[in-house]
Each structure stands twice: as structure tokens, then as C-alpha cells.
Enzyme design. Structure first.
Site, PDB file in Angstrom:
ATOM      1  N   SER A   6     -18.779  33.741 -14.808  1.00  0.00           N
ATOM      2  CA  SER A   6     -19.948  33.271 -15.565  1.00  0.00           C
ATOM      3  C   SER A   6     -19.666  32.503 -16.843  1.00  0.00           C
ATOM      4  CB  SER A   6     -20.861  34.443 -15.898  1.00  0.00           C
ATOM      5  OG  SER A   6     -21.661  34.710 -14.785  1.00  0.00           O
TER       6      SER A   6
ATOM      7  N   LYS B 299     -25.225  34.241 -26.037  1.00  0.00           N
ATOM      8  CA  LYS B 299     -25.854  34.551 -24.746  1.00  0.00           C
ATOM      9  C   LYS B 299     -26.763  35.750 -24.939  1.00  0.00           C
ATOM     10  CE  LYS B 299     -24.535  35.466 -19.900  1.00  0.00           C
ATOM     11  NZ  LYS B 299     -23.416  35.602 -18.949  1.00  0.00           N
TER      12      LYS B 299
ATOM     13  N   SER C 241     -23.495  32.679 -14.874  1.00  0.00           N
ATOM     14  CA  SER C 241     -24.755  33.050 -15.495  1.00  0.00           C
ATOM     15  C   SER C 241     -24.888  32.571 -16.942  1.00  0.00           C
ATOM     16  CB  SER C 241     -24.912  34.572 -15.446  1.00  0.00           C
ATOM     17  OG  SER C 241     -23.915  35.189 -16.234  1.00  0.00           O
TER      18      SER C 241
HETATM   19  N1  GLN Z   1     -21.882  34.383 -10.135  1.00  0.00           N
HETATM   20  C1  GLN Z   1     -21.388  35.722 -10.175  1.00  0.00           C
HETATM   21  C2  GLN Z   1     -22.511  36.674  -9.863  1.00  0.00           C
HETATM   22  O1  GLN Z   1     -23.552  36.237  -9.552  1.00  0.00           O
HETATM   23  C3  GLN Z   1     -20.749  35.998 -11.473  1.00  0.00           C
HETATM   24  C4  GLN Z   1     -21.681  36.395 -12.538  1.00  0.00           C
HETATM   25  C5  GLN Z   1     -21.012  36.716 -13.833  1.00  0.00           C
HETATM   26  O2  GLN Z   1     -19.831  36.441 -14.038  1.00  0.00           O
HETATM   27  N2  GLN Z   1     -21.768  37.372 -14.697  1.00  0.00           N
HETATM   28  O3  GLN Z   1     -22.374  37.852  -9.938  1.00  0.00           O
END
Ligand code: GLN
Length: 485
Positions: free
Chosen positions: A179, A80, A155
Site C-alpha cells: 500500500s 494517511k 491503499s
Molecule cells: N492491496 C493490498 C490489499 O488490498 C494491500 C493493502 C495494504 O498494503 N494495506 O490488502
């Protein structure tokens, strides 16, 4: 043989490499060819490091011949793009870091490099890991390999999509509020979020430091366990990493689940849950019972506050963490009339809309007049949410739930309503707030052919029971499939 290689999981490739049937250079080339063939449709890769990969593969072949391979030697891995990689551009999917070439490796990257893994590239994501659909990338959305009109989740959307599309057998993601697990669920793969402190965050570009953890995204549980064994452990460079001996999660997978106590949280099976998902998840729980687990209902009464708490705490931490992108270091600078003007212009041009929204929300939550009402209160409710889990884990070993209340949605469906997007994280966020380990794995398909994810959660540092339960389920079922691309 060459085109079949991309169908192999990491541990299957290991066997082929060790027996000398194939070389890492051949394996790596097969995956690089696959990236060439399909990534135009998926957009999972922000940077492909073909030369580096082939160089590492050649070195891995030498090491395998000399007889000192470790489980990941010669296996392609995608990273990532918030994992800092020495000499390889690391963007966080943000314009502000478009040209950032880190001078060092993060700890997890260094561990994989030492293990002889092959880095094929850096994977697309929501900018600074803020999002649930990968539509917040400055470099274009990622497509779900099961249906290109749908999102892969976020994400870590590039990580999930690249594994599902057979562009790479193993990827690393990060999970702050879901995420790893949400995109794993949307793309039909396995994703593990370790206990907070299990994996070093050194060299992970921070979003919300009290929640972020790095974890594996793979095509099966065994690969997830092998990768986790490879990346966890104490790191003096991360003061929140814990002193634990080295692990052998992969070795403990097949000890069976007789007597494992499974909890079903009543607050996770409520209105709004897609009936197909409810059926698949309940079916999975019955399967675990058949395999020897004991099932009982548990309660996590403060679940309904989790999203509100998370979006106060995560944005507060983000507003502070992202202050470092000040136009003086790292960033693509836009010059202004003086220093303040340069800050403003750089940040206005460099950050996307969602990142700006979060910085503003977080700054507001921390501001002098509101600190007690928002930040401090959210911290207190965070404690209540953690206590819910403490109580539940006195009675059970693993809690099972849906990972998300829906299957992958269409591109554009939720972009006009940030709140609706935030609410889709309701089942994944509580675990991060409590700092606990969890995973998502496939447990069925919707009538329109989209993968459904089963979430399993466990008490602190109980990855072993989590992974062996997941492994037992995977061995007894057949939900791990490949999309027809
Ligand atoms: N969807 C969540 C957010 O927008 C989690 C994101 C994540 O785990 N990095 O913050």
C-alpha cells in the site's frame, strides 16, 4: 516565489527556511492554497487542518529563529487517515469511524509533532487500508494526478496523489501488502516500506498486525531518508518494535554503490508483465550496473503462493482486529433492539463491501474446522517465502523488480472482480510476508505518459543499502517529474 514553493522538496524547503528566505507560514499557506485549487479534482484530503497547520507553522518559525530546528521543522506533512491524531478526526476512510476524534497521537505522529512538522490534513485511502486502487473509500475515490480517469493505487492513494499533485511535499502511508509501494509506482513518486519492527505501529489503526508498517511517501529519495530517520526507533508501546540505535539514512545516501550486488528475480519477469515496464525496469538495472553495481539472477521460487497466503493471513488478522468496532466504543452507532442487534446493525451500516468480504474470508479461515487447512498452512508457506529471501540475500544486497505488472489502471476496471484486484499485488506482497524493507521509485514512463515504478528490496534492517542504491539511481537519471494539472 509563492507558487514556486510547492515545487520544492522537503530538504529544499529546509534550506530556504534555515536561511530565512521564506517562513514556514508562507510555505504552509502556499500548500494550503494548492490544496484549495486542485483537491476538488483529486479528492486526496478527507480533512484539511488549515488552522492547526498555520499555528504549527508559526511555532516552527519561532523555533527556526531560535536556532533549534530539526530536519522536518516547518515542513508540511500529510497523514494517511489511519494514523491516530489527537483532536483531529481519524476515519480510516470508513463510515464506521466517520466521527471518531482520537484522544491521543500515535507514536509516529507524536515524533513528527515534536520535530516541528506541520500537519496540513488527513489523507484519503481504501477503507481500513484494504484495496489497491483507493476505490474502496467510503468518502469517494481518489484520482491519479497524471490522468484523472485512472486510479492512484491503494491503499495509500490519497498520500501518493497528494504528493504527486504538489498538495504536500511529504506524506505518510502504510504498507501491509504493497500500500505504499503500489500507489507510489502509479503516481510517480518514492515510497518506502521499512523492515517490520523498524517503525512503531502504536496509533496505526490495525489491518493485519503482523504485516503493517508505516513509511514515507515523498518526491525524492533524500526526503524519504530524512522522514524515515525521523520516525523509526524503538517504542515500548509497540512490542514488535525493535531495539535499534537511531539511524542516519540521510547521511549515508551518497556513499556510492560500487560493489553493491543486485539480484534480478526470475519469477518477477514472467508472462503478463507489460513489455514497457519490463524495458524500463531492465534499463534501470543496466544503469545500476553502469554505476558500479554487480548484477546477477536470483530465484524466489515460492512467489506464486504469496497472494493466496497473504489473503488468508491478512484477512484472518483483519477479522480479529476489526472486532473492536463493536458499536460500544469509537464507532458511529446504529441502535438495535438489543446489544447483539446493535452490533449487527452498526457493523452492517458502517463497513463497506470490501471490508465485509475480508472479515468473512478471515473468519472462515480461522474457524475451527478450517484452521489447519487454511490459516496454519498459510503460516507454513509464509515461512517458505521468507526463506526464499534469506537464501537470495546471501548472494545479493538489493533485489530489483517492477513494483506492479502494469501502470495505473482506469477507475472501474477491476472493481467487478476482487480476485483480479488481489492479483495485482503479486510483486509487493512477498516482501511484507518476509517482513523486509523495500521501496518504489520512478524509472520511466509508458507510451501513454504514465509513470512506471522500480521496486528495490533488501534484507532485514538494510534500509541503508536500499536507500543509497535508490539515491544513486535517482542522481544518475531524470524520472522524477511533475504531472501537468
Ligand atoms: N492491496 C493490498 C490489499 O488490498 C494491500 C493493502 C495494504 O498494503 N494495506 O490488502
Amino acid at each position: 516565489m509563492k507558487s514556486e514553493l510547492i515545487l520544492k522538496k522537503g530538504h529544499e524547503l529546509r534550506a530556504l527556511l534555515d536561511s530565512g528566505e521564506v517562513s514556514s507560514v508562507e510555505v504552509t499557506q502556499a500548500f494550503l492554497d494548492r490544496i484549495d485549487a486542485v483537491d476538488g479534482k483529486i479528492n486526496a484530503f478527507l480533512t484539511v487542518t488549515a488552522d492547526l497547520a498555520l499555528e504549527q507553522a508559526a511555532a516552527a518559525d519561532k523555533r527556526i529563529k531560535e536556532g533549534h530546528a530539526s530536519p522536518l521543522t516547518g515542513i508540511p506533512v500529510g497523514l494517511k487517515d489511519l494514523l491516530v491524531t489527537k483532536g483531529v478526526r481519524t476515519t480510516c476512510a470508513s463510515k464506521i469511524l466517520e466521527n471518531f476524534i482520537p484522544p491521543y497521537d500515535g507514536t509516529v505522529v507524536a515524533k513528527l509533532r515534536e520535530a516541528g512538522a506541520v500537519f496540513t490534513g488527513k489523507l484519503n485511502m481504501d477503507e481500513f487500508a484494504m484495496g489497491s486502487s483507493n476505490e474502496n473509500s467510503a468518502f469517494g475515490a481518489v484520482k491519479n494526478p497524471w490522468d484523472l480517469d485512472r486510479v492512484p493505487g491503494g491503499s495509500s492513494g490519497g498520500s501518493a496523489a497528494s504528493v504527486a499533485a504538489l498538495e504536500v511535499p511529504i506524506a505518510l502511508g502504510s504498507d501491509t501488502g504493497g500500500s505504499i509501494r503500489e500507489p507510489a509506482s502509479f503516481c510517480g513518486i518514492v515510497g518506502v516500506k521499512p523492515t517490520y519492527g523498524r517503525v512503531s505501529r502504536y496509533g496505526l489503526i490495525a489491518f493485519a498486525s503482523s504485516l503493517d508498517q508505516i513509511g514515507p511517501m515523498t518526491r525524492d529519495v533524500k526526503d524519504a531518508a530524512l522522514v524515515l530517520d525521523g520516525i523509526c526507533g524503538h517504542d515500548p508501546k509497540d512490542s514488535t518494535s525493535v531495539l535499534k540505535e537511531s539511524t542516519d539514512f540521510a547521511g549515508a545516501l551518497s556513499s556510492g554503490i560500487r560493489g553493491v550486488r543486485i539480484g534480478v528475480p526470475k519469477e518477477y519477469f514472467v508472462e503478463g508483465l507489460d513489455p514497457e515496464i519490463e524495458r524500463a525496469v531492465k534499463g534501470a538495472i543496466s544503469k545500476l550496473e553502469e554505476l558500479g553495481a554487480e548484477v546477477k539472477e536470483v530465484s524466489l521460487p515460492h512467489t506464486e503462493y504469496a497472494v493466496a497466503v497473504y489473503y488468508l493471513l491478512a484477512t484472518a488478522e483483519a477479522s480479529s482486529n476489526l472486532a473492536r468496532f463493536d458499536s460500544v466504543r469509537y464507532t458511529t452507532r446504529v441502535d438495535g433492539s438489543d446489544l447483539i442487534d446493535t452490533y449487527k446493525k452498526t457493523r452492517a451500516a458502517g463497513f463497506g463491501e470490501e471490508v465485509k468480504r475480508r472479515i468473512m474470508l478471515g473468519t472462515y479461515a480461522l474457524s475451527a474446522g478450517y484452521y489447519d487447512a487454511y490459516y496454519r498452512r498459510a503460516q507454513r508457506v509464509r515461512t517458505l517465502i521468507a526463506r526464499d529471501f534469506d537464501e537470495a540475500f546471501k548472494e545479493v544486497d538489493v533485489i530489483c523488480s517492477p513494483t506492479v505488472a502494469s501502470v495505473a489502471f482506469k477507475h472501474g476496471d477491476k472493481t467487478s472482480d476482487p480476485l483480479e484486484m488481489y492479483l495485482s499485488d503479486i510483486f509487493t506482497i512477498p516482501l511484507n510476508l518476509a517482513g523486509l524493507p523495500g521501496l518504489s521509485m520512478p524509472c520511466g514512463f509508458s507510451s501513454d505518459g504514465m509513470p512506471i515504478g522500480l521496486q528495490m528490496m533488501a534484507g532485514p534492517f538494510r534500509e541503508e543499502v536500499l536507500l543509497k542504491t535508490a539515491y544513486a539511481f535517482e542522481e544518475a537519471t531524470d524520472f522524477s517529474r511533475v504531472p501537468g494539472l
